[in-house]
Design a protein around this motif. Sequence first.
Motif, mmCIF file in Angstrom:
data_model
loop_
_atom_site.group_PDB
_atom_site.id
_atom_site.type_symbol
_atom_site.label_atom_id
_atom_site.label_comp_id
_atom_site.label_asym_id
_atom_site.label_seq_id
_atom_site.Cartn_x
_atom_site.Cartn_y
_atom_site.Cartn_z
ATOM 1 N N ASP A 58 0.859 -1.184 0.000
ATOM 2 C CA ASP A 58 0.000 0.000 0.000
ATOM 3 C C ASP A 58 0.899 1.239 0.000
ATOM 4 O O ASP A 58 1.582 1.516 0.987
ATOM 5 C CB ASP A 58 -0.894 -0.030 1.231
ATOM 6 C CG ASP A 58 -1.775 1.192 1.388
ATOM 7 O OD1 ASP A 58 -1.862 2.001 0.441
ATOM 8 O OD2 ASP A 58 -2.374 1.347 2.464
ATOM 9 N N VAL A 59 0.918 1.961 -1.112
ATOM 10 C CA VAL A 59 1.813 3.114 -1.266
ATOM 11 C C VAL A 59 1.551 4.170 -0.189
ATOM 12 O O VAL A 59 2.491 4.768 0.338
ATOM 13 C CB VAL A 59 1.694 3.722 -2.688
ATOM 14 C CG1 VAL A 59 2.447 5.035 -2.795
ATOM 15 C CG2 VAL A 59 2.192 2.730 -3.729
ATOM 16 N N ASP A 60 0.296 4.370 0.186
ATOM 17 C CA ASP A 60 -0.033 5.400 1.166
ATOM 18 C C ASP A 60 0.490 5.078 2.568
ATOM 19 O O ASP A 60 0.498 5.936 3.441
ATOM 20 C CB ASP A 60 -1.547 5.624 1.211
ATOM 21 C CG ASP A 60 -1.918 6.881 1.968
ATOM 22 O OD1 ASP A 60 -1.311 7.946 1.700
ATOM 23 O OD2 ASP A 60 -2.798 6.801 2.848
ATOM 24 N N ASN A 85 6.428 14.538 -0.686
ATOM 25 C CA ASN A 85 7.195 14.542 -1.933
ATOM 26 C C ASN A 85 7.301 13.141 -2.530
ATOM 27 O O ASN A 85 7.192 12.963 -3.750
ATOM 28 C CB ASN A 85 8.589 15.129 -1.707
ATOM 29 C CG ASN A 85 8.548 16.607 -1.387
ATOM 30 O OD1 ASN A 85 7.614 17.311 -1.750
ATOM 31 N ND2 ASN A 85 9.556 17.084 -0.679
ATOM 32 N N ALA A 86 7.512 12.131 -1.675
ATOM 33 C CA ALA A 86 7.623 10.752 -2.162
ATOM 34 C C ALA A 86 6.296 10.283 -2.756
ATOM 35 O O ALA A 86 6.275 9.646 -3.818
ATOM 36 C CB ALA A 86 8.060 9.818 -1.037
ATOM 37 N N LEU A 87 5.178 10.613 -2.096
ATOM 38 C CA LEU A 87 3.868 10.205 -2.616
ATOM 39 C C LEU A 87 3.567 10.892 -3.946
ATOM 40 O O LEU A 87 2.956 10.301 -4.836
ATOM 41 C CB LEU A 87 2.767 10.493 -1.599
ATOM 42 C CG LEU A 87 2.776 9.594 -0.360
ATOM 43 C CD1 LEU A 87 1.747 10.074 0.657
ATOM 44 C CD2 LEU A 87 2.527 8.144 -0.738
ATOM 45 N N LYS A 88 4.027 12.141 -4.106
ATOM 46 C CA LYS A 88 3.860 12.838 -5.387
ATOM 47 C C LYS A 88 4.693 12.156 -6.470
ATOM 48 O O LYS A 88 4.217 11.940 -7.581
ATOM 49 C CB LYS A 88 4.266 14.307 -5.273
ATOM 50 C CG LYS A 88 3.265 15.169 -4.565
ATOM 51 C CD LYS A 88 3.757 16.602 -4.451
ATOM 52 C CE LYS A 88 2.911 17.407 -3.504
ATOM 53 N NZ LYS A 88 3.489 18.727 -3.241
ATOM 54 N N SER A 89 5.937 11.799 -6.149
ATOM 55 C CA SER A 89 6.794 11.130 -7.135
ATOM 56 C C SER A 89 6.204 9.792 -7.553
ATOM 57 O O SER A 89 6.246 9.419 -8.725
ATOM 58 C CB SER A 89 8.206 10.908 -6.573
ATOM 59 O OG SER A 89 8.877 12.128 -6.416
ATOM 60 N N LEU A 90 5.642 9.066 -6.587
ATOM 61 C CA LEU A 90 5.042 7.760 -6.882
ATOM 62 C C LEU A 90 3.642 7.877 -7.466
ATOM 63 O O LEU A 90 3.083 6.883 -7.916
ATOM 64 C CB LEU A 90 4.986 6.920 -5.602
ATOM 65 C CG LEU A 90 6.316 6.403 -5.086
ATOM 66 C CD1 LEU A 90 6.164 5.861 -3.675
ATOM 67 C CD2 LEU A 90 6.879 5.353 -6.017
ATOM 68 N N ASP A 91 3.073 9.097 -7.459
ATOM 69 C CA ASP A 91 1.708 9.329 -7.924
ATOM 70 C C ASP A 91 0.761 8.359 -7.218
ATOM 71 O O ASP A 91 0.008 7.607 -7.829
ATOM 72 C CB ASP A 91 1.624 9.189 -9.446
ATOM 73 C CG ASP A 91 0.453 9.919 -10.051
ATOM 74 O OD1 ASP A 91 -0.322 10.545 -9.297
ATOM 75 O OD2 ASP A 91 0.297 9.838 -11.282
ATOM 76 N N PRO A 96 -2.075 3.293 -6.334
ATOM 77 C CA PRO A 96 -2.048 3.097 -4.880
ATOM 78 C C PRO A 96 -1.309 1.846 -4.393
ATOM 79 O O PRO A 96 -1.090 1.709 -3.189
ATOM 80 C CB PRO A 96 -3.527 3.032 -4.509
ATOM 81 C CG PRO A 96 -4.198 2.525 -5.751
ATOM 82 C CD PRO A 96 -3.401 3.094 -6.896
ATOM 83 N N THR A 97 -0.936 0.947 -5.308
ATOM 84 C CA THR A 97 -0.244 -0.263 -4.874
ATOM 85 C C THR A 97 1.004 -0.530 -5.715
ATOM 86 O O THR A 97 1.106 -0.101 -6.866
ATOM 87 C CB THR A 97 -1.146 -1.517 -4.952
ATOM 88 O OG1 THR A 97 -1.593 -1.693 -6.291
ATOM 89 C CG2 THR A 97 -2.331 -1.413 -4.008
ATOM 90 N N ILE A 98 1.920 -1.244 -5.100
ATOM 91 C CA ILE A 98 3.100 -1.796 -5.759
ATOM 92 C C ILE A 98 2.956 -3.301 -5.632
ATOM 93 O O ILE A 98 2.609 -3.794 -4.545
ATOM 94 C CB ILE A 98 4.392 -1.312 -5.079
ATOM 95 C CG1 ILE A 98 4.535 0.206 -5.234
ATOM 96 C CG2 ILE A 98 5.614 -2.046 -5.637
ATOM 97 C CD1 ILE A 98 5.631 0.812 -4.363
ATOM 98 N N THR A 119 5.557 -4.367 -10.436
ATOM 99 C CA THR A 119 4.733 -3.285 -10.983
ATOM 100 C C THR A 119 4.764 -2.105 -10.023
ATOM 101 O O THR A 119 4.365 -2.218 -8.862
ATOM 102 C CB THR A 119 3.278 -3.739 -11.213
ATOM 103 O OG1 THR A 119 3.278 -4.864 -12.087
ATOM 104 C CG2 THR A 119 2.453 -2.616 -11.821
ATOM 105 N N ILE A 120 5.297 -0.992 -10.524
ATOM 106 C CA ILE A 120 5.349 0.259 -9.779
ATOM 107 C C ILE A 120 4.911 1.370 -10.725
ATOM 108 O O ILE A 120 5.341 1.402 -11.879
ATOM 109 C CB ILE A 120 6.779 0.574 -9.268
ATOM 110 C CG1 ILE A 120 7.349 -0.570 -8.435
ATOM 111 C CG2 ILE A 120 6.795 1.887 -8.474
ATOM 112 C CD1 ILE A 120 8.816 -0.381 -8.067
ATOM 113 N N HIS A 121 4.074 2.271 -10.233
ATOM 114 C CA HIS A 121 3.702 3.457 -11.022
ATOM 115 C C HIS A 121 3.038 3.053 -12.343
ATOM 116 O O HIS A 121 3.197 3.721 -13.355
ATOM 117 C CB HIS A 121 4.969 4.309 -11.240
ATOM 118 C CG HIS A 121 4.694 5.731 -11.608
ATOM 119 N ND1 HIS A 121 5.066 6.253 -12.814
ATOM 120 C CD2 HIS A 121 4.111 6.737 -10.919
ATOM 121 C CE1 HIS A 121 4.711 7.526 -12.869
ATOM 122 N NE2 HIS A 121 4.137 7.838 -11.731
#
Length: 176
Positions: A58-60, A85-91, A96-98, A119-121
């Motif tokens: 969970d990216v968040d 900033n990290a959440l913005k970079s990861l969009d 929402p998941t990796i 799978t990222i981004h």
Amino acid sequence: MTATWNLNADAGELLLFTDTAGRAARTGHKLTIAMNSWQATADVDDDGHPTSVELTVDVDSLEVRKGEGGLAPWTGAEPGIARSNALKSLDGKKFPTITYRSTGVTRDGDTYQVVGDLTIHGVTKPHPLTVTADGTTFSAETVVTQTDFTIKPFSLMLGTVKVADDVRLTLTATAP
């Protein structure tokens, strides 16, 4: 007969380690980031050896635990700013998941070579992992290159200070 192990953040720790880059790299902080919500499943054979692995993060759940180095001291507000900033970079809102899904696992003693898709981004790429086991405790370490997944590393001052493209990831977990 196989069994399935279900693991989550209560069973271990998933950490990311960033470095700095750019002409003024020494002014930036190297971050330790925890991903506090993740789930993994491992299908294991009768001897307790994994035959397949899946991981969803969970990216968040990203938490900046510490910042080291830099010219200025790491202050109370900086973890929140770095997280944003990290959440913005990861969009993170759009992606929402990796995920990681193995396509093959080979064993050599207490070491497993795992081949799978990361799978990222929204971008999926093959990504090998080396996993070591000590009884039911597993650990893995790998490097992920952000731009391979169309992530633009965060930067400041027209790119003179930025997060290095390569991010080191470690995962340790104890199976039930």
